[in-house]
Design a protein around this motif. Structure first.
Motif, PDB file in Angstrom:
ATOM      1  N   GLY A 268      95.019  42.380  26.048  1.00 27.80           N
ATOM      2  CA  GLY A 268      94.056  41.430  25.490  1.00 27.80           C
ATOM      3  C   GLY A 268      93.595  40.391  26.499  1.00 27.80           C
ATOM      4  N   ARG A 269      94.148  40.501  27.728  1.00 30.92           N
ATOM      5  CA  ARG A 269      93.676  39.703  28.859  1.00 30.92           C
ATOM      6  C   ARG A 269      93.570  40.679  30.028  1.00 30.92           C
ATOM      7  NH1 ARG A 269      98.762  36.052  29.538  1.00 30.92           N
ATOM      8  NH2 ARG A 269      99.600  38.119  29.119  1.00 30.92           N
ATOM      9  N   VAL A 270      92.718  40.370  30.981  1.00 30.43           N
ATOM     10  CA  VAL A 270      92.630  41.244  32.154  1.00 30.43           C
ATOM     11  C   VAL A 270      92.721  40.385  33.411  1.00 30.43           C
ATOM     12  CG1 VAL A 270      90.090  41.254  32.194  1.00 30.43           C
ATOM     13  CG2 VAL A 270      91.345  43.146  33.221  1.00 30.43           C
ATOM     14  N   VAL A 271      93.541  40.856  34.364  1.00 27.44           N
ATOM     15  CA  VAL A 271      93.642  40.207  35.670  1.00 27.44           C
ATOM     16  C   VAL A 271      92.593  40.833  36.575  1.00 27.44           C
ATOM     17  CG1 VAL A 271      95.097  39.954  37.714  1.00 27.44           C
ATOM     18  CG2 VAL A 271      96.070  39.614  35.444  1.00 27.44           C
ATOM     19  N   VAL A 272      91.856  40.009  37.315  1.00 26.81           N
ATOM     20  CA  VAL A 272      90.790  40.539  38.161  1.00 26.81           C
ATOM     21  C   VAL A 272      90.786  39.832  39.510  1.00 26.81           C
ATOM     22  CG1 VAL A 272      89.115  39.013  37.020  1.00 26.81           C
ATOM     23  CG2 VAL A 272      88.298  40.981  38.316  1.00 26.81           C
TER      24      VAL A 272
ATOM     25  N   LEU B 180      91.440  45.473  38.796  1.00 29.19           N
ATOM     26  CA  LEU B 180      91.802  44.965  37.470  1.00 29.19           C
ATOM     27  C   LEU B 180      93.268  45.289  37.200  1.00 29.19           C
ATOM     28  CD1 LEU B 180      88.734  46.164  35.345  1.00 29.19           C
ATOM     29  CD2 LEU B 180      88.970  44.096  36.699  1.00 29.19           C
TER      30      LEU B 180
ATOM     31  N   LEU C 287      98.750  42.594  32.154  1.00 30.71           N
ATOM     32  CA  LEU C 287      99.983  41.806  32.223  1.00 30.71           C
ATOM     33  C   LEU C 287     101.067  42.299  31.256  1.00 30.71           C
ATOM     34  CD1 LEU C 287      98.476  38.252  32.653  1.00 30.71           C
ATOM     35  CD2 LEU C 287     100.146  39.300  34.186  1.00 30.71           C
TER      36      LEU C 287
ATOM     37  N   MET D 128     100.161  38.564  40.497  1.00 28.93           N
ATOM     38  CA  MET D 128     100.054  37.771  39.269  1.00 28.93           C
ATOM     39  C   MET D 128     101.104  38.221  38.248  1.00 28.93           C
ATOM     40  SD  MET D 128      97.557  35.743  39.987  1.00 28.93           S
ATOM     41  CE  MET D 128      97.073  34.964  38.434  1.00 28.93           C
TER      42      MET D 128
ATOM     43  N   LEU E  42      84.537  51.462  31.671  1.00 29.69           N
ATOM     44  CA  LEU E  42      85.333  50.922  30.569  1.00 29.69           C
ATOM     45  C   LEU E  42      86.802  51.127  30.924  1.00 29.69           C
ATOM     46  CD1 LEU E  42      85.069  49.681  27.745  1.00 29.69           C
ATOM     47  CD2 LEU E  42      85.070  51.989  26.815  1.00 29.69           C
ATOM     48  N   VAL E  43      87.562  50.051  30.938  1.00 32.60           N
ATOM     49  CA  VAL E  43      88.949  50.096  31.388  1.00 32.60           C
ATOM     50  C   VAL E  43      89.835  49.535  30.274  1.00 32.60           C
ATOM     51  CG1 VAL E  43      90.585  49.194  33.097  1.00 32.60           C
ATOM     52  CG2 VAL E  43      88.270  49.839  33.802  1.00 32.60           C
ATOM     53  N   ALA E  44      90.947  50.186  30.036  1.00 32.94           N
ATOM     54  CA  ALA E  44      91.873  49.708  29.013  1.00 32.94           C
ATOM     55  C   ALA E  44      92.456  48.352  29.416  1.00 32.94           C
ATOM     56  CB  ALA E  44      93.002  50.717  28.820  1.00 32.94           C
ATOM     57  N   ALA E  45      92.576  47.464  28.445  1.00 34.27           N
ATOM     58  CA  ALA E  45      93.168  46.139  28.674  1.00 34.27           C
ATOM     59  C   ALA E  45      94.060  45.824  27.478  1.00 34.27           C
ATOM     60  CB  ALA E  45      92.068  45.088  28.842  1.00 34.27           C
ATOM     61  N   PRO E  46      95.131  46.616  27.324  1.00 32.32           N
ATOM     62  CA  PRO E  46      95.936  46.539  26.082  1.00 32.32           C
ATOM     63  C   PRO E  46      96.525  45.157  25.830  1.00 32.32           C
ATOM     64  CG  PRO E  46      97.014  47.911  27.781  1.00 32.32           C
ATOM     65  CD  PRO E  46      95.626  47.656  28.237  1.00 32.32           C
TER      66      PRO E  46
ATOM     67  N   ALA F 142      92.064  36.187  39.068  1.00 39.95           N
ATOM     68  CA  ALA F 142      91.682  35.419  37.879  1.00 39.95           C
ATOM     69  C   ALA F 142      92.183  36.140  36.643  1.00 39.95           C
ATOM     70  CB  ALA F 142      90.163  35.273  37.829  1.00 39.95           C
ATOM     71  N   LEU F 143      92.194  35.424  35.558  1.00 41.59           N
ATOM     72  CA  LEU F 143      92.643  35.980  34.287  1.00 41.59           C
ATOM     73  C   LEU F 143      91.515  35.771  33.281  1.00 41.59           C
ATOM     74  CD1 LEU F 143      95.096  37.262  32.876  1.00 41.59           C
ATOM     75  CD2 LEU F 143      95.890  34.954  32.352  1.00 41.59           C
ATOM     76  N   VAL F 144      91.063  36.874  32.677  1.00 45.31           N
ATOM     77  CA  VAL F 144      89.911  36.827  31.786  1.00 45.31           C
ATOM     78  C   VAL F 144      90.311  37.404  30.431  1.00 45.31           C
ATOM     79  CG1 VAL F 144      87.559  37.713  31.425  1.00 45.31           C
ATOM     80  CG2 VAL F 144      88.300  37.049  33.727  1.00 45.31           C
ATOM     81  N   ALA F 145      89.890  36.759  29.375  1.00 47.58           N
ATOM     82  CA  ALA F 145      90.197  37.260  28.031  1.00 47.58           C
ATOM     83  C   ALA F 145      89.520  38.614  27.800  1.00 47.58           C
ATOM     84  CB  ALA F 145      89.714  36.261  26.983  1.00 47.58           C
ATOM     85  N   ALA F 146      90.247  39.519  27.166  1.00 42.81           N
ATOM     86  CA  ALA F 146      89.709  40.843  26.823  1.00 42.81           C
ATOM     87  C   ALA F 146      90.184  41.176  25.417  1.00 42.81           C
ATOM     88  CB  ALA F 146      90.173  41.888  27.823  1.00 42.81           C
ATOM     89  N   PRO F 147      89.711  40.391  24.429  1.00 38.87           N
ATOM     90  CA  PRO F 147      90.259  40.492  23.073  1.00 38.87           C
ATOM     91  C   PRO F 147      90.130  41.877  22.463  1.00 38.87           C
ATOM     92  CG  PRO F 147      88.264  39.114  23.139  1.00 38.87           C
ATOM     93  CD  PRO F 147      88.684  39.343  24.541  1.00 38.87           C
TER      94      PRO F 147
ATOM     95  N   ALA G  97     100.904  35.113  33.266  1.00 40.63           N
ATOM     96  CA  ALA G  97     100.459  35.258  34.650  1.00 40.63           C
ATOM     97  C   ALA G  97     101.287  34.335  35.539  1.00 40.63           C
ATOM     98  CB  ALA G  97      98.979  34.906  34.750  1.00 40.63           C
TER      99      ALA G  97
ATOM    100  N   GLY H 198      90.797  44.644  23.852  1.00 36.27           N
ATOM    101  CA  GLY H 198      91.791  45.605  24.331  1.00 36.27           C
ATOM    102  C   GLY H 198      91.213  46.618  25.305  1.00 36.27           C
ATOM    103  N   ARG H 199      89.892  46.487  25.543  1.00 37.54           N
ATOM    104  CA  ARG H 199      89.230  47.262  26.592  1.00 37.54           C
ATOM    105  C   ARG H 199      88.337  46.270  27.329  1.00 37.54           C
ATOM    106  NH1 ARG H 199      85.743  50.948  22.859  1.00 37.54           N
ATOM    107  NH2 ARG H 199      85.622  48.893  21.887  1.00 37.54           N
ATOM    108  N   VAL H 200      88.024  46.574  28.589  1.00 35.24           N
ATOM    109  CA  VAL H 200      87.120  45.683  29.303  1.00 35.24           C
ATOM    110  C   VAL H 200      86.028  46.517  29.957  1.00 35.24           C
ATOM    111  CG1 VAL H 200      88.542  45.644  31.406  1.00 35.24           C
ATOM    112  CG2 VAL H 200      86.992  43.752  30.945  1.00 35.24           C
ATOM    113  N   VAL H 201      84.787  46.050  29.821  1.00 34.37           N
ATOM    114  CA  VAL H 201      83.658  46.688  30.492  1.00 34.37           C
ATOM    115  C   VAL H 201      83.515  46.046  31.859  1.00 34.37           C
ATOM    116  CG1 VAL H 201      81.141  46.914  30.462  1.00 34.37           C
ATOM    117  CG2 VAL H 201      82.448  47.305  28.364  1.00 34.37           C
TER     118      VAL H 201
END
Lengths: 290, 290
Positions: A16-20, A114, A117, A56, A10-14, B9-14, A122, B16-19
């Motif tokens: 609301g989007r995550v770059v991967v 991960l 932004l 990015m 579980l990784v923080a994505a404050p 890539a950019l993925v939505a993580a609404p 991006a 605020g955390r991502v698994v």
């Protein structure tokens, strides 16, 4: 937030989007156990993916690693690799969040990074517009010079040559310049992994523009010059076509005031392709230019 | 939000955390090109990682794939693989967000899945408490039965046998039951990848409890029974020790009202280890029980 040991991390994505970003690295193709220590392999494999995230405009947050290892791999090799991953992550404040280990005849690294932004857009490859300037941050040609020395079996007799070889073993990407460039208004950016000409070619193609580079604008590093002298090679070839340093190349609006970490090396014009020395980059590769 | 073709890539993580979950799959070890179609390999590789994400209580959102392929791999094989990845993602509303391709002597898949918790707490392995009940959702033993048929070279003469072989080729994880279990108050959960006894052993160890299973509580599937009859094998061995179906196993508070998709198969008590038929799961493996 939750690391190795469960089904998933579980990784923080404050934002609301995550770059991967993900890469597969294979022994023999992407690294050699007789040329690089396990620690350097770990740092380099991490750096390659963390740089993709920075390119990015994001701050890297975590790595997850799928690891294939031969049954006879020494435990010390694995320890060194893990230390390298951890230490390269620490450079950017990221962490190794999880992984998977399986048996394989060769060492295989599946590395995924991960990043966050922080509210920025991006920075893609397709945003270059005529009138903008092209700039680079970080080393160019160092790793290629070091690889050429290793390939030729030339011993690193001087400090400058040693630094070239070290640059091949362990890149030093300018991570913080990624988010910084995004904040400075970069309209396109990428990390230089296949060589500046080839990678800027992707920007030109994706953006529908031509990029003109000024070869004399590049501050060629001392290790590159020393290796070129040693091998009677052209230093600018390594600068323009060498990969693996994971420098950043970005396009900024004209008139932008850039910090000293960025060098302006070209400009964006109408047209297509890459122009160097007034000639178009073509299939002939570097020889075509000189 | 931004797919293949850029550095990342950019993925939505609404939430605020991502698994995030990653696995490395190797030809010969995790799949065989002569036993499974490329389409099934893609679906299975995707399913394995998407199930890990669901087992945290999250809804899978995206896959990124690092792909190693031999130079002589037919393009049609790669097309089938890609279709398989895409279609399995579509089952859960996720997408293939990016990837990396490199040459390799064998087919290597580095698969990473991302997911969103939608505000739920991540369901870990260490939350089982005495007095709670253990339940499973999804198929158990089907893939193991199919693999045994393939191993024995037994032709799938009947519909039931064919379904066992199909289950080995393509798992059918109960993805939606992961977030649902989290909402029903599951205190621990995992996806069954190494066999129920072994995987519940991880829950027992992480939670500091004993888990008692009631073998008669399992509804053994028709394909498992048919394969057991064909091979004169014990169907319950496949149910309790077979992996690859990617069923979900979870621990719920006593008195919870579970939907019909979940079967209660045991309970959590003070102590350690796994108890089946009143005997403790030990190093002897399955034979030890009977």
């Amino acid at each position: 937030m939750l690391g190795p040991g469960d089904d998933a991390a579980l990784v923080a994505a404050p934002d609301g989007r995550v770059v991967v970003s993900t890469d597969l690295l294979l022994e023999g193709r992407h690294f050699r156990r007789d040329w690089s220590s396990p620690y350097d392999v770990g740092r380099k494999a991490a750096a390659q993916n963390l740089a993709d995230v920075a390119a990015m405009g994001a701050v890297p947050t975590a790595l997850v690693i799928g690891l294939g290892i031969p049954a006879d791999l020494p435990v010390t090799w694995l320890d060194g690799l893990t230390d390298g991953f951890r230490d390269e992550c620490a450079v950017v404040g990221a962490s190794v969040a999880g992984g998977d280990v399986t048996r394989c005849d060769l060492v295989v690294l599946g590395v995924t990074a991960l990043g966050d932004l922080g509210g920025r857009a991006a920075v893609r490859r397709d945003g270059a517009r005529p009138g903008q300037v092209v700039a680079v941050a970080g080393r160019l040609g160092h790793a290629a010079a070091g690889l050429a020395l290793l390939d030729a079996g030339v011993p690193a007799r001087t400090d400058a040559l040693e630094r070239a070889v070290a640059a091949h073993r362990r890149p030093c990407p300018p991570y913080q310049e990624g988010p910084r460039a995004a904040e400075l208004g970069a309209s396109a950016m990428l990390d230089v992994s296949d060589g500046l000409l080839q990678d800027l070619g992707h920007v030109a193609a994706a953006s529908g523009v031509r990029i003109e580079l000024d070869p004399q604008a590049f501050a060629v590093g001392e290790p590159v010059l020393a290796a070129a002298k040693e091998l009677a090679a052209d230093p600018l070839e390594w600068v323009l076509t060498g990969g693996e340093d994971h420098a950043l190349a970005a396009v900024f609006p004209a008139g932008v005031r850039l910090p000293a970490t960025w060098q302006v090396v070209g400009r964006v014009v109408e047209g297509e392709g890459i122009l160097v020395y007034g000639r178009e980059m073509g299939r002939g590769g570097w020889d075509h230019f000189r």
